[in-house]
Design an enzyme around this catalytic site. Structure first.
Site, PDB file in Angstrom:
ATOM      1  N   HIS C  58      37.938  87.945  24.911  1.00 11.80           N
ATOM      2  CA  HIS C  58      37.932  86.657  24.226  1.00 11.80           C
ATOM      3  C   HIS C  58      37.595  85.507  25.174  1.00 11.80           C
ATOM      4  O   HIS C  58      36.827  84.616  24.840  1.00 11.80           O
ATOM      5  CB  HIS C  58      39.296  86.421  23.573  1.00 11.80           C
ATOM      6  CG  HIS C  58      39.336  85.268  22.641  1.00 11.80           C
ATOM      7  ND1 HIS C  58      38.794  85.313  21.376  1.00 11.80           N
ATOM      8  CD2 HIS C  58      39.831  84.011  22.796  1.00 11.80           C
ATOM      9  CE1 HIS C  58      38.970  84.144  20.796  1.00 11.80           C
ATOM     10  NE2 HIS C  58      39.595  83.331  21.627  1.00 11.80           N
ATOM     11  N   SER C 103      35.574  81.842  15.576  1.00  9.86           N
ATOM     12  CA  SER C 103      36.303  82.739  14.678  1.00  9.86           C
ATOM     13  C   SER C 103      37.807  82.579  14.842  1.00  9.86           C
ATOM     14  O   SER C 103      38.278  82.245  15.925  1.00  9.86           O
ATOM     15  CB  SER C 103      35.958  84.174  15.023  1.00  9.86           C
ATOM     16  OG  SER C 103      36.466  84.475  16.306  1.00  9.86           O
ATOM     17  N   HIS C 104      38.538  82.802  13.788  1.00  9.19           N
ATOM     18  CA  HIS C 104      39.987  82.987  13.860  1.00  9.19           C
ATOM     19  C   HIS C 104      40.330  84.195  12.998  1.00  9.19           C
ATOM     20  O   HIS C 104      41.150  84.131  12.095  1.00  9.19           O
ATOM     21  CB  HIS C 104      40.716  81.733  13.388  1.00  9.19           C
ATOM     22  CG  HIS C 104      41.399  81.033  14.509  1.00  9.19           C
ATOM     23  ND1 HIS C 104      42.582  80.385  14.386  1.00  9.19           N
ATOM     24  CD2 HIS C 104      41.047  80.902  15.810  1.00  9.19           C
ATOM     25  CE1 HIS C 104      42.928  79.872  15.567  1.00  9.19           C
ATOM     26  NE2 HIS C 104      42.014  80.170  16.426  1.00  9.19           N
ATOM     27  N   HIS C 106      41.368  87.675  13.671  1.00  8.70           N
ATOM     28  CA  HIS C 106      42.541  88.543  13.787  1.00  8.70           C
ATOM     29  C   HIS C 106      43.824  87.862  13.370  1.00  8.70           C
ATOM     30  O   HIS C 106      44.579  88.405  12.577  1.00  8.70           O
ATOM     31  CB  HIS C 106      42.656  89.100  15.211  1.00  8.70           C
ATOM     32  CG  HIS C 106      41.692  90.211  15.442  1.00  8.70           C
ATOM     33  ND1 HIS C 106      41.442  90.732  16.676  1.00  8.70           N
ATOM     34  CD2 HIS C 106      40.908  90.879  14.586  1.00  8.70           C
ATOM     35  CE1 HIS C 106      40.535  91.696  16.567  1.00  8.70           C
ATOM     36  NE2 HIS C 106      40.203  91.794  15.302  1.00  8.70           N
ATOM     37  N   ARG C 125      38.683  70.045  18.304  1.00  6.39           N
ATOM     38  CA  ARG C 125      38.951  69.674  19.700  1.00  6.39           C
ATOM     39  C   ARG C 125      37.756  69.952  20.587  1.00  6.39           C
ATOM     40  O   ARG C 125      37.433  69.181  21.476  1.00  6.39           O
ATOM     41  CB  ARG C 125      40.201  70.393  20.224  1.00  6.39           C
ATOM     42  CG  ARG C 125      41.489  69.748  19.746  1.00  6.39           C
ATOM     43  CD  ARG C 125      42.693  70.224  20.529  1.00  6.39           C
ATOM     44  NE  ARG C 125      42.979  71.638  20.331  1.00  6.39           N
ATOM     45  CZ  ARG C 125      43.492  72.176  19.237  1.00  6.39           C
ATOM     46  NH1 ARG C 125      43.764  71.419  18.194  1.00  6.39           N
ATOM     47  NH2 ARG C 125      43.728  73.469  19.158  1.00  6.39           N
ATOM     48  N   GLN C 249      50.438  80.521  15.795  1.00 11.04           N
ATOM     49  CA  GLN C 249      50.413  79.137  16.244  1.00 11.04           C
ATOM     50  C   GLN C 249      50.468  78.246  15.018  1.00 11.04           C
ATOM     51  O   GLN C 249      49.850  78.537  14.019  1.00 11.04           O
ATOM     52  CB  GLN C 249      49.119  78.866  17.015  1.00 11.04           C
ATOM     53  CG  GLN C 249      48.937  79.811  18.169  1.00 11.04           C
ATOM     54  CD  GLN C 249      47.489  80.106  18.440  1.00 11.04           C
ATOM     55  OE1 GLN C 249      46.635  79.254  18.245  1.00 11.04           O
ATOM     56  NE2 GLN C 249      47.202  81.294  18.899  1.00 11.04           N
ATOM     57  N   ASP C 277      39.868  70.905  26.295  1.00  9.11           N
ATOM     58  CA  ASP C 277      40.917  71.181  25.325  1.00  9.11           C
ATOM     59  C   ASP C 277      41.584  72.490  25.690  1.00  9.11           C
ATOM     60  O   ASP C 277      41.037  73.297  26.441  1.00  9.11           O
ATOM     61  CB  ASP C 277      40.320  71.276  23.927  1.00  9.11           C
ATOM     62  CG  ASP C 277      39.444  72.485  23.789  1.00  9.11           C
ATOM     63  OD1 ASP C 277      38.450  72.578  24.551  1.00  9.11           O
ATOM     64  OD2 ASP C 277      39.729  73.356  22.957  1.00  9.11           O
ATOM     65  N   ASN C 543      30.329  81.849  19.601  1.00  8.08           N
ATOM     66  CA  ASN C 543      31.611  82.481  19.823  1.00  8.08           C
ATOM     67  C   ASN C 543      31.448  83.952  19.495  1.00  8.08           C
ATOM     68  O   ASN C 543      30.635  84.313  18.657  1.00  8.08           O
ATOM     69  CB  ASN C 543      32.629  81.796  18.890  1.00  8.08           C
ATOM     70  CG  ASN C 543      33.951  82.518  18.838  1.00  8.08           C
ATOM     71  OD1 ASN C 543      34.313  83.105  17.830  1.00  8.08           O
ATOM     72  ND2 ASN C 543      34.684  82.487  19.919  1.00  8.08           N
TER      73      ASN C 543
END
Ligand SMILES: Nc1ncnc2c1ncn2[C@@H]1O[C@H](COP(=O)(O)OP(=O)(O)O)[C@@H](O)[C@H]1O
Ligand SMILES: [Mg+2]
Lengths: 81, 229, 766, 81
Positions: C58, C103-104, C106, C125, C249, C277, C543
């Site tokens: 990642h 991507s988010h 997982h 950000r 999170q 960030d 990404n």
């Protein structure tokens, strides 16, 4: 007949953005000594038939729908009427 | 003729409102910081839309307690003009400057869409450029836009011509289906008793150019500006 | 912390870390050995944690970096000044657009609402860290079929989470895409994209120049959330990931909106030397990357970091992925001025250390040194691996699948309506109504058309943005599918009147350590790299999200493209709905025509990979439709020119569902019927539903048809008059046989109610 | 030290949109006999100093910020620690 109160709160280790804002607002209003504010939910459910394993049923409802187990804790009270 | 646009932490419609006054009305405009109490000298104060304090607890609840709102209460008492748009409407209700409250949309979802509203009152400083019964196309964007007030407050709203805008269909009919959020009497915007404080959920400041899908918001902005002339 | 003294402390007496421990964190034996060699000793526990995240796929791109070098801009950045948070695309007038997609995936499979929300926050950000003011968000979403309650839950929550964050921050979400397919059932895709405007002379960089300059942490307090999120994103989802759930999170869009205003105001002063960030790997990543880029080091005391909980260890503080935080390096002597700005916006800010000249990241816990690592070894020396790729065995069989025996359906009306009801094709209003798309008052073409169009205050020109990818095509041929994603994105822009100027990509793939997975990844990137240059849309940022598979299934290779275009005169923008009765409906096509024919030569094979084949016949096979990039580009050129001259009233590309679905969409959106007559040398199913590329349906006023013909001739594009708009019915006649005749209202209700209908089968949780 | 739980619920005469959606969802999940669901809020406040008229202070906080008297009712519990 039963009245059930389910209390759902954010897990203590998670950031409660809402609670933080409420705390800030209370401080701005001049209240001192506020050490923490957390905002959760109450779900009040009225059930016609309180017979059988109502605890089990409510617990199931919590896990299936009312509560996000990743982020929230819960407890409930049953008031049989 | 000077406009003020209140800035709260997190309010995000402030720029739209500011730009609309600059670009469309070509009037002087200044931001007013939420901690400021210097509200004199403005001819109209805009409380803009968009999630002050994140809309946390209840939209508008935290902002309604800020020093600037206290000052605006005094300003309004003296006849100063105030318009709250979207979150600004919620703030004015929370602050008690307008009756009632805005509740969660009946489908419990955020809704962003162009809708039609019918002008119910064209005597006000906020609508005299419109005709009664005219349909305006304006965008809404809210999660808690459902207007509620109790029966005691509702009657005077109706009888004193304090309902400014109601949700309607394209032809101007106020129908159940045209109500996007479950508002009482399809109310989209109201005035206070004295007529100098207005609140509305639709965003006239975002509908200021045909290229954006509608320029109907200009009628409301111009109503304010020209009455002041 | 004695940060002003000569830093003579060093770490000694470290003991070997147990293999179970570093393996659990994701490092292998060889990587551990490399770390001990770099340090000349064993690492501390905190240090192993830092390496493990920075060297994960990642953050460290250990498998993908060699492949990403195929992208020209990426190669230039890596070999030159380094990568930045987002890429910047020049739009003239001294302005640029910073743009990125990420991507988010997982985390979304575990906790969709917060993960989708924080995905949006992270993207924003990346944009304002560059000094750009965010102006729009988009997203690309993929879930398993909505017949399944779990998928409905994931979909509903991800949409709500995206809305929650974007709506509160007040950046409009102007577009995106949503697809549903079984392959995304265990592994949904949630890709968020954001863009911002920036003046070229005020770009901020992620650097830590100037030894002695103070280092500030800005934004929310650091908590225990998301520790090892980056590592989590680099493994396959399994039962075990369930136990990692507690590292969700939480997003705080209110904190973000204050952070945006405060950061942009601080950058205006010119005293911010560098800013980064904190996304994956939090403080670790931001300290080592900024200092590595500047050939400096950074010394921090983690006790100065404002924390949410007591008793946090250095390891936890260094790896926390708490949201809404930034690291800034400020000119020495100006820190008070900068701090005052953040205080004004009620954003927490603390000085936690300073820049050093020794190229090391030093982490103190009060007086105790707990980590001391060369910045570059963390940030740049992640080992890369050249993996082996092999064409999957199943592919030849699928590609050569014989489609010639397919029966023609009895009722084309019925087929058309069934296709309009497929959630991937149906109206996405249920989704985009939950997003504020008019915020900031610049959205000119709202969701529901091909590309979103935005005006830019003070300029005549406007921008158009779109996301695109057909995963099924990529599954059948990753190279061709990736090229079609680029071509289709550019085509959607052209339909609004925009020419492409840049792109961003989110590479969602399965496990790269499997030869099939790696082959798909490599082929797709090869396709993208070639096509994006060809269409003048260089990929400026992106990404990588790998390991999108479960023990049962890998996702389709899904290289999502976000593309930006420019419209010279935003008043001339075009949208997809038919505008008035009596207009002429014309098909522009890049596909070769045979003498005397009014539709492209089409064979059965052109149904390969189509939604028709999937939905009506239950087959995913064949080859994706052929793409001739040169012909495709000519169509775009003709379209943009005709739109800029105001000749075209509507334009809509043919994509999923083919010609018939595209026609229906223009009818529905305009509330107008059409009477269409075509001739074809293939079966009606192929004529109606084949997803032949490079085609656009336009409507023109009759008097402008001649002028349009001149432009298309000049661009050497095929132009076929198909009929006229009007009435309340959509009719299609092929070779003198009427095959479709349905009321527009009926089409509309099929298409509009499909997703709400499915979603009504469940209720929302609270 | 005191821990205060404030329970905020919608006035019974008001339609609770969220409660209705939850009720519908429960019915869809096959639970029968659910006669009503209402969703409210819990605000948990930690106060350092529990001396003096803490009830009065909490009541004031509720009326000023935590509760909208137009639409909501409230009650609270104080747990002195
Ligand atoms: N997830 C989403 N968020 C916002 N807008 C969306 C989303 N999905 C689709 N849309 C909008 O809905 C419209 C139709 O989308 P889609 O069916 O994917 O179009 P196309 O077939 O042209 O690619 C577009 O305007 C698109 O931007
Ligand atoms: Mg399209």
């Amino acid at each position: 007949m039963a009245k059930v109160n389910v209390y759902v709160t954010l897990k203590p280790e998670l950031l409660d953005a809402q609670g933080k804002v409420v705390q800030g607002a209370l401080e701005n209003l001049g209240y001192t000594g506020i050490e923490g504010v957390r905002v959760g939910k109450i779900v009040e459910i009225e059930i016609a038939d309180a017979a059988g394993n109502i605890e089990g049923k409510i617990d199931e409802i919590c896990r299936k729908l009312l509560v996000n187990p990743n982020t929230e804790d819960y407890r409930f009270e049953i008031e049989k009427g | 003729m000077k406009f003020g646009v209140v800035q709260f932490p997190g309010s995000n419609g402030d720029q739209d409102a500011y730009n609309a006054v600059c670009d469309v009305l070509k009037q002087p405009v200044e931001y007013i910081w939420h901690k400021s109490t210097a509200v004199d000298g403005f001819d109209c104060i805009i409380i803009p839309g968009g999630a002050s304090y994140g809309d946390y607890l209840r939209p508008g609840a935290v902002a309604s307690l800020s020093p600037v709102i206290d000052a605006i209460r005094g300003y309004a008492d003296q006849g100063g003009r105030v318009i709250g748009i979207g979150n600004g409407f919620q703030i004015l209700c929370e602050a008690g400057l307008l009756p009632g409250a805005l509740m969660t949309n009946s489908n419990v979802r955020f809704k962003c869409s162009y809708i039609s509203v019918r002008v119910e009152n064209n005597f006000s400083d906020f609508s005299h450029k419109c005709t009664v019964g005219q349909t305006l196309s304006l965008p809404i964007e809210d999660y808690q836009g459902s207007y509620y007030c109790n029966a005691d407050e509702l009657k005077p709203l109706e009888s004193e011509n304090s309902i400014l805008l109601r949700y309607c269909d394209k032809s101007g009919k106020v129908t159940y289906d045209a109500n996007p959020n479950g508002s009482a009497l399809n109310i989209a915007g109201i005035l206070n008793e004295a007529g100098n404080v207005a609140g509305m959920m639709p965003h006239p400041e975002r509908a200021v150019d045909d290229i954006l899908g509608s320029a109907d918001g200009v009628l409301i902005l111009k109503s304010i500006a020209q009455r002041l002339d | 912390m004695k940060i002003n003294d000569e830093d003579t402390m060093s770490i000694t007496d470290t003991k070997p870390i147990k293999p179970e421990v570093y393996k659990e964190m994701g490092l292998n034996d060889a990587e551990y050995k490399a770390i001990t060699e770099t340090l000349g000793r064993h690492p501390t526990y905190t240090e192993v944690g830092m390496y493990a995240v920075m060297w994960s796929e990642h953050c460290g791109y250990k498998y993908s970096r060699p492949i990403l070098r195929l992208f020209k801009k990426y190669r230039e950045a890596i070999d030159g000044a380094g990568l930045e948070n987002a890429g910047i695309i020049d739009i003239g007038d001294g302005l640029g657009i910073a743009m990125k997609i990420e991507s988010h995936n997982h985390p979304s499979a575990v906790e969709p609402f917060q993960s989708a929300a924080t995905g949006v926050g992270g993207m924003l950000r990346d944009i304002f860290t560059m000094g750009a003011r965010p102006i729009a968000c988009l997203n690309s979403l993929r879930f398993g079929p909505l017949d399944d309650a779990r998928n409905r839950y994931l979909f509903e929550q991800a949409v709500a989470g995206i809305g929650f964050y974007g709506n509160v921050v007040g950046v409009p979400t102007v577009g995106g895409e949503v697809y549903f397919d079984e392959c995304y059932s265990g592994n949904c895709l949630v890709n968020a994209m954001a863009l911002g405007v920036i003046r070229h002379d005020s770009v901020a960089y992620a650097r830590a120049d100037g030894p002695g300059n103070p280092v500030l942490i800005i934004g929310s307090h650091t908590g225990r959330d998301g520790i090892h999120g980056a590592t989590f994103a680099s493994v396959e989802l399994s039962e075990e990931s369930e136990s990692k759930k507690s590292n969700v999170q939480m997003g705080d869009p209110f904190a973000e909106s204050a952070l945006i205003e405060a950061t942009l105001e601080a950058l205006e002063t010119g005293y911010v030397v560098g800013i980064q960030d904190m996304g994956a790997a939090g403080i670790t990543c931001s300290t080592c990357e900024t200092s590595a880029k500047s050939d400096t080091g950074i010394r921090i005391d983690i006790r100065k970091v404002p924390v949410r909980e007591t008793g946090m260890t250095p390891y936890e503080i260094m790896l926390s992925e708490s949201q809404e935080r930034m690291l800034a390096i400020v000119e020495k002597g100006k820190e008070d001025e900068i701090i005052a700005i953040f205080k004004k916006w009620e954003v927490p800010v603390e000085i936690i250390g300073e820049v050093t000249d020794d190229e090391l990241v030093h982490v103190y816990d009060g007086d105790e040194l707990v980590a001391q690592v060369p910045s570059k070894s963390l940030a740049e020396d992640a080992p890369t691996y050249d993996l082996e790729g092999r064409e999957p065995d199943y592919l030849a069989g699928l590609n050569n699948y014989d489609l010639s025996g397919l029966a023609e359906p009895d009722d084309y009306n019925d087929v058309l309506m069934r296709l309009l009801e497929v959630p991937s094709i149906a109206s996405k209003q249920w989704v985009y109504e939950q997003f504020d798309h008019t915020a900031l008052g610049n959205t000119v073409v709202l969701p529901g058309s091909d590309a979103a169009v935005l005006r830019i205050r003070g300029l005549k020109k406007g921008i158009a943005v779109v996301t695109d990818c057909n995963g099924r095509y990529c599954y059948l041929d990753p190279f061709a599918g990736a090229q079609i994603a680029i071509a289709e994105a550019a085509r959607n822009l052209a339909c609004s009147g925009a020419r492409p100027v840049g792109a961003t990509d989110c590479l969602n793939f399965g496990n790269p350590e499997k030869p099939d997975g790696f082959w798909q990844f490599k082929r797709a990137v090869e396709g993208l790299a070639e096509a994006c240059e060809f269409f003048d849309a260089p990929i400026v940022s992106g990404n990588v999200s790998l390991y999108n598979e479960t023990p049962q299934m890998a996702i389709y290779p899904t290289p999502t493209i976000g593309m930006l275009g420019i419209i010279e005169d935003v008043n001339k923008r075009c949208s997809s709905e038919f505008k008035a009765a009596g207009d002429i409906v014309v098909l522009l096509s890049g596909v070769r025509f045979d003498e005397g024919e009014s539709l492209p030569v089409c064979e059965r094979e052109s149904l390969g990979g189509s939604e028709y084949l999937n939905t009506i016949h239950g087959i995913v096979a064949g080859r994706p439709p052929a793409l001739d990039m040169d012909r495709e580009k000519r169509v775009h050129k003709a379209l943009i020119k005709a739109i800029s001259q105001g000749l075209i009233k509507s334009a809509h590309d043919c994509s999923d569902g083919g010609l018939a679905v595209a026609l229906a969409e223009s009818c529905i959106a305009g509330g107008l019927g059409a009477d269409i007559t075509i001739s074809a040398n293939c079966g009606p199913s192929a004529a109606l539903f084949a997803e032949t590329q490079s085609r656009v349906i336009v409507s023109v006023a009759a008097e402008n048809l001649g002028l349009l013909r001149e432009i298309v001739d000049e661009c050497r594009v095929e132009c076929t008059v198909m009929g006229t708009t009007g009435g309340e019915v959509m009719k299609i006649t092929i070779n003198d046989v009427e095959v479709v005749n349905v009321g527009v209202e009926e089409l509309d209700s099929c298409w509009r109610n499909a997703i709400p209908g499915k979603m009504a089968e469940t209720g929302v949780g609270c």
